[in-house]
Design a protein around this motif. Structure first.
Motif, mmCIF file in Angstrom:
data_model
loop_
_atom_site.group_PDB
_atom_site.id
_atom_site.type_symbol
_atom_site.label_atom_id
_atom_site.label_comp_id
_atom_site.label_asym_id
_atom_site.label_seq_id
_atom_site.Cartn_x
_atom_site.Cartn_y
_atom_site.Cartn_z
ATOM 1 N N ALA A 1 -5.219 60.884 -14.673
ATOM 2 C CA ALA A 1 -5.372 59.631 -15.562
ATOM 3 C C ALA A 1 -6.275 58.465 -15.165
ATOM 4 N N LEU A 2 -6.135 58.220 -13.837
ATOM 5 C CA LEU A 2 -7.029 57.051 -13.444
ATOM 6 C C LEU A 2 -8.260 57.567 -12.547
ATOM 7 N N PHE A 3 -8.534 58.978 -12.477
ATOM 8 C CA PHE A 3 -9.692 59.476 -11.810
ATOM 9 C C PHE A 3 -9.496 59.011 -10.296
ATOM 10 N N LEU A 4 -8.476 59.243 -9.739
ATOM 11 C CA LEU A 4 -8.299 58.962 -8.545
ATOM 12 C C LEU A 4 -7.682 60.223 -7.636
ATOM 13 N N SER A 5 -8.044 60.505 -6.331
ATOM 14 C CA SER A 5 -7.363 61.570 -5.748
ATOM 15 C C SER A 5 -5.897 61.384 -5.587
ATOM 16 N N GLN A 6 -4.994 62.452 -5.257
ATOM 17 C CA GLN A 6 -3.783 62.291 -5.270
ATOM 18 C C GLN A 6 -3.369 61.637 -4.085
ATOM 19 N N GLY A 7 -4.238 61.602 -3.028
ATOM 20 C CA GLY A 7 -3.993 60.946 -1.576
ATOM 21 C C GLY A 7 -4.007 59.628 -2.006
ATOM 22 N N THR A 8 -5.058 59.059 -2.764
ATOM 23 C CA THR A 8 -5.393 57.589 -3.022
ATOM 24 C C THR A 8 -4.208 57.116 -3.611
ATOM 25 N N VAL A 9 -3.652 57.841 -4.820
ATOM 26 C CA VAL A 9 -2.382 57.476 -5.598
ATOM 27 C C VAL A 9 -1.220 57.211 -4.604
ATOM 28 N N ARG A 10 -1.027 58.343 -3.703
ATOM 29 C CA ARG A 10 0.011 57.869 -2.907
ATOM 30 C C ARG A 10 0.038 56.739 -1.806
ATOM 31 N N ASN A 11 -1.303 56.465 -1.656
ATOM 32 C CA ASN A 11 -1.518 55.054 -0.630
ATOM 33 C C ASN A 11 -1.121 54.156 -1.498
ATOM 34 N N TYR A 12 -1.618 54.080 -2.683
ATOM 35 C CA TYR A 12 -1.187 52.736 -3.617
ATOM 36 C C TYR A 12 0.173 52.777 -3.896
ATOM 37 N N LEU A 13 0.989 53.978 -4.090
ATOM 38 C CA LEU A 13 2.495 53.827 -4.341
ATOM 39 C C LEU A 13 2.900 53.376 -2.967
ATOM 40 N N ALA A 14 2.456 53.944 -1.901
ATOM 41 C CA ALA A 14 3.137 53.234 -0.676
ATOM 42 C C ALA A 14 3.055 51.860 -0.307
ATOM 43 N N SER A 15 1.844 51.497 -0.861
ATOM 44 C CA SER A 15 1.725 49.858 -0.722
ATOM 45 C C SER A 15 2.400 49.124 -1.569
ATOM 46 N N ILE A 16 2.644 49.454 -3.003
ATOM 47 C CA ILE A 16 3.501 48.957 -3.774
ATOM 48 C C ILE A 16 4.947 48.760 -3.392
ATOM 49 N N THR A 17 5.616 49.809 -3.232
ATOM 50 C CA THR A 17 6.886 50.021 -2.836
ATOM 51 C C THR A 17 7.152 48.964 -1.488
ATOM 52 N N GLY A 18 6.067 48.890 -0.527
ATOM 53 C CA GLY A 18 6.129 48.053 0.558
ATOM 54 C C GLY A 18 6.290 46.652 0.159
ATOM 55 N N LYS A 19 5.257 46.369 -0.754
ATOM 56 C CA LYS A 19 5.030 44.938 -1.105
ATOM 57 C C LYS A 19 6.629 44.494 -1.955
ATOM 58 N N LEU A 20 6.998 45.220 -2.659
ATOM 59 C CA LEU A 20 8.171 44.954 -3.491
ATOM 60 C C LEU A 20 9.484 45.176 -2.702
ATOM 61 N N GLY A 21 9.302 45.658 -1.730
ATOM 62 C CA GLY A 21 10.385 45.937 -0.637
ATOM 63 C C GLY A 21 11.400 47.020 -1.310
ATOM 64 N N ALA A 22 10.917 47.917 -1.971
ATOM 65 C CA ALA A 22 11.818 48.852 -2.839
ATOM 66 C C ALA A 22 11.782 50.109 -1.813
ATOM 67 N N GLY A 23 12.782 50.713 -2.087
ATOM 68 C CA GLY A 23 13.305 51.877 -1.406
ATOM 69 C C GLY A 23 12.575 53.257 -1.979
ATOM 70 N N SER A 24 12.144 52.875 -3.262
ATOM 71 C CA SER A 24 11.524 54.235 -3.895
ATOM 72 C C SER A 24 10.393 53.759 -5.043
ATOM 73 N N ARG A 25 9.643 54.703 -5.518
ATOM 74 C CA ARG A 25 8.923 54.450 -6.663
ATOM 75 C C ARG A 25 9.904 53.925 -7.786
ATOM 76 N N ARG A 26 10.810 54.763 -8.019
ATOM 77 C CA ARG A 26 11.819 54.242 -9.082
ATOM 78 C C ARG A 26 12.255 52.869 -8.980
ATOM 79 N N ASP A 27 12.812 52.331 -7.882
ATOM 80 C CA ASP A 27 13.188 51.039 -7.685
ATOM 81 C C ASP A 27 11.967 50.208 -7.732
ATOM 82 N N ALA A 28 10.837 50.349 -7.386
ATOM 83 C CA ALA A 28 9.548 49.562 -7.435
ATOM 84 C C ALA A 28 9.200 49.518 -8.885
ATOM 85 N N TYR A 29 9.290 50.277 -9.415
ATOM 86 C CA TYR A 29 8.768 50.211 -11.283
ATOM 87 C C TYR A 29 10.077 49.445 -11.904
#
Length: 205
Positions: A168-196
């Motif tokens: 959907a975002l025209f990104l590689s799967q690795g790049t999406v994983r990196n973004y999600l890892a950064s997001i969960t770290g910034k939000l102090g979340a234990g998972s993507r579900r918690d971050a969202y």
């Protein structure tokens, strides 16, 4: 009951609170509690049966939440004004409540006279947002996410497959994983579900 009596439905899953709200409103000469409900599904059923002028609904209830109740009653009973009771004023919740068609948004624990005044106000076609809840929403912390991270999280949501987010975002799967890892770290979340969920509750996505 006279011609100007406001007929009210109260939906609250805690029995003591439900009884207290009903007792407070019944003291008012121009308000009659015509039905009460202990969960969202029952609130919809009793609303359809009794056709109240105003529905006072707790935000968090079993089976169907308060926003779902207000939305459903709004479709079936357009003349019924909705008031949502809640203990917090998170931006997402406030926006969602108002977009559901609710005309009032009141803090739990507000004086009984305040609830009666809000019932009268919404019955007249006016809106009311508790100033404390509004202040909480307006003073919520800014998002720590970058615009791109916000976009990724908005698409990924709680459980969207990585490959579909990447497509959907025209990104590689690795790049999406990196973004999600950064997001969960910034939000102090234990998972993507918690971050969202954190991001939604704060109105960041």
């Amino acid at each position: 009951m006279n011609a100007t009596t406001i007929r009210v439905l109260i939906a609250e899953d805690e029995e003591l609170i439900r009884a207290a709200l009903a007792a407070l409103l019944e003291r008012e000469p121009d308000i009659e509690v015509v039905a009460t409900a202990a969960d969202g599904r029952e609130a919809i059923e009793r609303g359809l049966a009794h056709r109240p002028d105003v529905a006072v609904v707790d935000l968090q209830m079993p089976k169907v939440d308060g926003i779902g109740v207000i939305t459903e009653l709004g479709r079936a009973l357009p003349a019924c004004a909705g008031v949502i009771l809640t203990g917090h004023g998170r931006p997402f919740v406030l926006r969602q409540a108002l977009s559901s068609g609710a005309r009032g948004f009141l803090a739990k624990g507000a004086p009984g006279t305040a609830l009666a005044d809000v019932v009268r106000r919404v019955h007249e076609g006016k809106r009311y947002v508790d100033p404390v809840l509004a202040a909480d929403a307006l003073t919520a912390p800014p998002s720590p996410l970058t615009p791109r991270e916000t976009e990724v999280l908005s698409v990924a949501r709680e459980d969207q497959p990585i490959r579909e987010v990447a497509r959907a975002l025209f990104l590689s799967q690795g790049t999406v994983r990196n973004y999600l890892a950064s997001i969960t770290g910034k939000l102090g979340a234990g998972s993507r579900r918690d971050a969202y969920r954190t991001a939604r509750e704060n109105g960041w996505v």
